[in-house]
Design an enzyme around this catalytic site. Structure first.
Site, PDB file in Angstrom:
ATOM      1  N   ASN A   9       6.438   3.304   4.985  1.00  0.00           N
ATOM      2  CA  ASN A   9       6.195   3.491   3.552  1.00  0.00           C
ATOM      3  C   ASN A   9       4.842   4.177   3.402  1.00  0.00           C
ATOM      4  O   ASN A   9       3.807   3.551   3.572  1.00  0.00           O
ATOM      5  CB  ASN A   9       6.195   2.122   2.862  1.00  0.00           C
ATOM      6  CG  ASN A   9       5.805   2.207   1.400  1.00  0.00           C
ATOM      7  OD1 ASN A   9       5.752   3.290   0.819  1.00  0.00           O
ATOM      8  ND2 ASN A   9       5.519   1.056   0.797  1.00  0.00           N
ATOM      9  N   TRP A  10       4.887   5.466   3.097  1.00  0.00           N
ATOM     10  CA  TRP A  10       3.630   6.223   3.023  1.00  0.00           C
ATOM     11  C   TRP A  10       2.862   5.938   1.726  1.00  0.00           C
ATOM     12  O   TRP A  10       1.737   6.375   1.555  1.00  0.00           O
ATOM     13  CB  TRP A  10       3.913   7.735   3.134  1.00  0.00           C
ATOM     14  CG  TRP A  10       4.448   8.156   4.469  1.00  0.00           C
ATOM     15  CD1 TRP A  10       4.836   7.348   5.512  1.00  0.00           C
ATOM     16  CD2 TRP A  10       4.651   9.505   4.925  1.00  0.00           C
ATOM     17  NE1 TRP A  10       5.272   8.108   6.566  1.00  0.00           N
ATOM     18  CE2 TRP A  10       5.174   9.439   6.240  1.00  0.00           C
ATOM     19  CE3 TRP A  10       4.450  10.763   4.349  1.00  0.00           C
ATOM     20  CZ2 TRP A  10       5.487  10.583   6.981  1.00  0.00           C
ATOM     21  CZ3 TRP A  10       4.767  11.890   5.091  1.00  0.00           C
ATOM     22  CH2 TRP A  10       5.276  11.802   6.395  1.00  0.00           C
ATOM     23  N   LYS A  11       3.494   5.268   0.794  1.00  0.00           N
ATOM     24  CA  LYS A  11       2.881   4.948  -0.511  1.00  0.00           C
ATOM     25  C   LYS A  11       2.330   6.221  -1.161  1.00  0.00           C
ATOM     26  O   LYS A  11       2.860   7.302  -0.939  1.00  0.00           O
ATOM     27  CB  LYS A  11       1.795   3.881  -0.360  1.00  0.00           C
ATOM     28  CG  LYS A  11       2.263   2.673   0.432  1.00  0.00           C
ATOM     29  CD  LYS A  11       1.334   1.510   0.273  1.00  0.00           C
ATOM     30  CE  LYS A  11       1.732   0.405   1.232  1.00  0.00           C
ATOM     31  NZ  LYS A  11       1.036  -0.841   0.981  1.00  0.00           N
ATOM     32  N   GLU A 164       8.178  -9.297   2.686  1.00  0.00           N
ATOM     33  CA  GLU A 164       6.791  -8.841   2.715  1.00  0.00           C
ATOM     34  C   GLU A 164       5.910  -9.836   1.957  1.00  0.00           C
ATOM     35  O   GLU A 164       5.766  -9.738   0.729  1.00  0.00           O
ATOM     36  CB  GLU A 164       6.676  -7.469   2.047  1.00  0.00           C
ATOM     37  CG  GLU A 164       7.495  -6.397   2.709  1.00  0.00           C
ATOM     38  CD  GLU A 164       6.863  -5.022   2.553  1.00  0.00           C
ATOM     39  OE1 GLU A 164       6.702  -4.346   3.571  1.00  0.00           O
ATOM     40  OE2 GLU A 164       6.503  -4.648   1.420  1.00  0.00           O
ATOM     41  N   GLY A 170      -1.349  -4.740   3.387  1.00  0.00           N
ATOM     42  CA  GLY A 170      -2.572  -3.941   3.294  1.00  0.00           C
ATOM     43  C   GLY A 170      -3.838  -4.739   3.489  1.00  0.00           C
ATOM     44  O   GLY A 170      -4.938  -4.261   3.216  1.00  0.00           O
ATOM     45  N   SER A 210       0.990  -5.623   7.176  1.00  0.00           N
ATOM     46  CA  SER A 210      -0.021  -5.398   8.216  1.00  0.00           C
ATOM     47  C   SER A 210       0.579  -5.312   9.621  1.00  0.00           C
ATOM     48  O   SER A 210      -0.038  -5.776  10.581  1.00  0.00           O
ATOM     49  CB  SER A 210      -1.114  -6.464   8.141  1.00  0.00           C
ATOM     50  OG  SER A 210      -1.798  -6.369   6.906  1.00  0.00           O
ATOM     51  N   GLY A 231       3.360  -0.048   6.271  1.00  0.00           N
ATOM     52  CA  GLY A 231       2.601   0.748   5.313  1.00  0.00           C
ATOM     53  C   GLY A 231       1.532   1.554   6.019  1.00  0.00           C
ATOM     54  O   GLY A 231       1.801   2.601   6.600  1.00  0.00           O
ATOM     55  N   GLY A 232       0.310   1.032   6.001  1.00  0.00           N
ATOM     56  CA  GLY A 232      -0.859   1.751   6.526  1.00  0.00           C
ATOM     57  C   GLY A 232      -0.641   2.393   7.891  1.00  0.00           C
ATOM     58  O   GLY A 232      -0.991   3.564   8.105  1.00  0.00           O
TER      59      GLY A 232
HETATM   60  C1  PEP Z   1       4.079  -2.035   2.714  1.00  0.00           C
HETATM   61  O1  PEP Z   1       3.511  -1.321   1.925  1.00  0.00           O
HETATM   62  O2  PEP Z   1       5.297  -2.212   2.599  1.00  0.00           O
HETATM   63  C2  PEP Z   1       3.301  -2.659   3.787  1.00  0.00           C
HETATM   64  C3  PEP Z   1       3.873  -3.542   4.541  1.00  0.00           C
HETATM   65  O3  PEP Z   1       1.989  -2.247   3.920  1.00  0.00           O
HETATM   66  P1  PEP Z   1       0.994  -2.567   5.151  1.00  0.00           P
HETATM   67  O4  PEP Z   1       1.775  -2.347   6.428  1.00  0.00           O
HETATM   68  O5  PEP Z   1      -0.110  -1.583   4.984  1.00  0.00           O
HETATM   69  O6  PEP Z   1       0.567  -3.984   5.008  1.00  0.00           O
END
Ligand code: PEP
Length: 256
Positions: A9-11, A164, A170, A210, A231-232
């Site tokens: 998920n590049w957001k 999640e 994040g 994360s 995400g990140g």
């Molecule tokens: C997400 O945005 O779905 C996510 C899990 O973010 P991160 O991996 O950055 O916690």
């Protein structure tokens, strides 16, 4: 056997040229890694270009959100119909959507219906806040979110669930593999109750929060967990590639 999935998920990150650079790096690095579904979810504006760049590879494409109407006077919105010839998946009910854009259970439900109607596969996100987790309310919250999001939906048709925990997104503070496995087991039991034993065995349930190259195996190794929503770490090609490679190694070990 459920095929593991690693979805990035590049957001709201990457300009068009950054997206091109990132997808090219991912495509080059992935080579022929099989037995894992690799999905990237760039911003809307990059979808068409990224779609061309992944042609002929095993990378699949997803969007990060939709509006629930098919077309009309909804300035600035993107409908499921518009995505049908662009991508296969769409993230729905992400905690950031719930938190900043008022995506309630009812709206999430409408979006899932609208996606399924045009054969887009939703990646439905559920998860509890820190204070809910600390108050021992994880089961109640997650069960409530599932019930509201899936109300009146008879067939899951490829829908994926991502657990999640909001306190892990994040923040660099991931859940433990055991914690995530336990809640994902609970989600699977919910699917038995809402649908059937068969639906529960077929549905893929991911962990997100994360996940990085350093901890991915801890999650993917768990029996209930079918992959990760990242995400990140999905914005760094080497991290994303390492997570996909770890998932492939686990899958090959289990099936070999
Ligand atoms: C997400 O945005 O779905 C996510 C899990 O973010 P991160 O991996 O950055 O916690």
């Amino acid at each position: 056997m459920r095929v593991p999935m690693i979805a990035g998920n590049w957001k709201m990150n990457t300009t068009l040229s950054e997206a091109i650079e990132l997808v090219n790096e991912i495509r080059q690095g992935l080579g022929q890694i099989a037995h894992v579904d690799k999905v990237i979810c760039p911003p809307f504006i990059s979808l068409a270009v990224v779609r061309e760049l992944i042609k002929g590879s095993s990378i699949k494409l997803g969007a990060q959100n939709i509006y629930f109407e098919e077309k009309g006077a909804y300035t600035g919105e993107i409908s499921p119909l518009m995505l049908t010839d662009l991508c296969e998946f769409v993230i729905i009910g992400h905690s950031e959507r719930r938190l900043y854009f008022n995506d309630t259970g009812e709206i999430t439900n409408k979006k899932i219906r609208a996606a399924l109607k045009v054969k887009l596969k939703p990646i439905l996100c559920v998860g509890e806040r820190l204070e809910e987790n600390e108050a021992g309310r994880t089961e109640e919250i997650v069960t409530g979110q599932l019930g509201a999001s899936l109300a009146g939906i008879d067939y899951l048709n490829g829908l994926i669930i991502a657990y999640e925990p909001i306190w892990a997104i994040g923040t660099g503070k991931a859940a433990t593999g055991e914690q995530a496995n336990e809640t994902i087991g609970l989600i699977r039991r919910n699917v038995v109750e809402l649908y059937s034993e068969r639906a529960a065995q077929e549905i893929r349930i991911l962990y997100g929060g994360s996940v990085t190259a350093a901890n991915a195996t801890e999650f993917i190794n768990q029996p209930e967990i079918d992959g990760a929503l990242v995400g990140g770490a999905s914005l760094k090609a080497d991290q994303f590639l390492s997570i996909v490679t770890q998932a492939a190694e686990i899958e090959n070990r289990l099936s070999g």
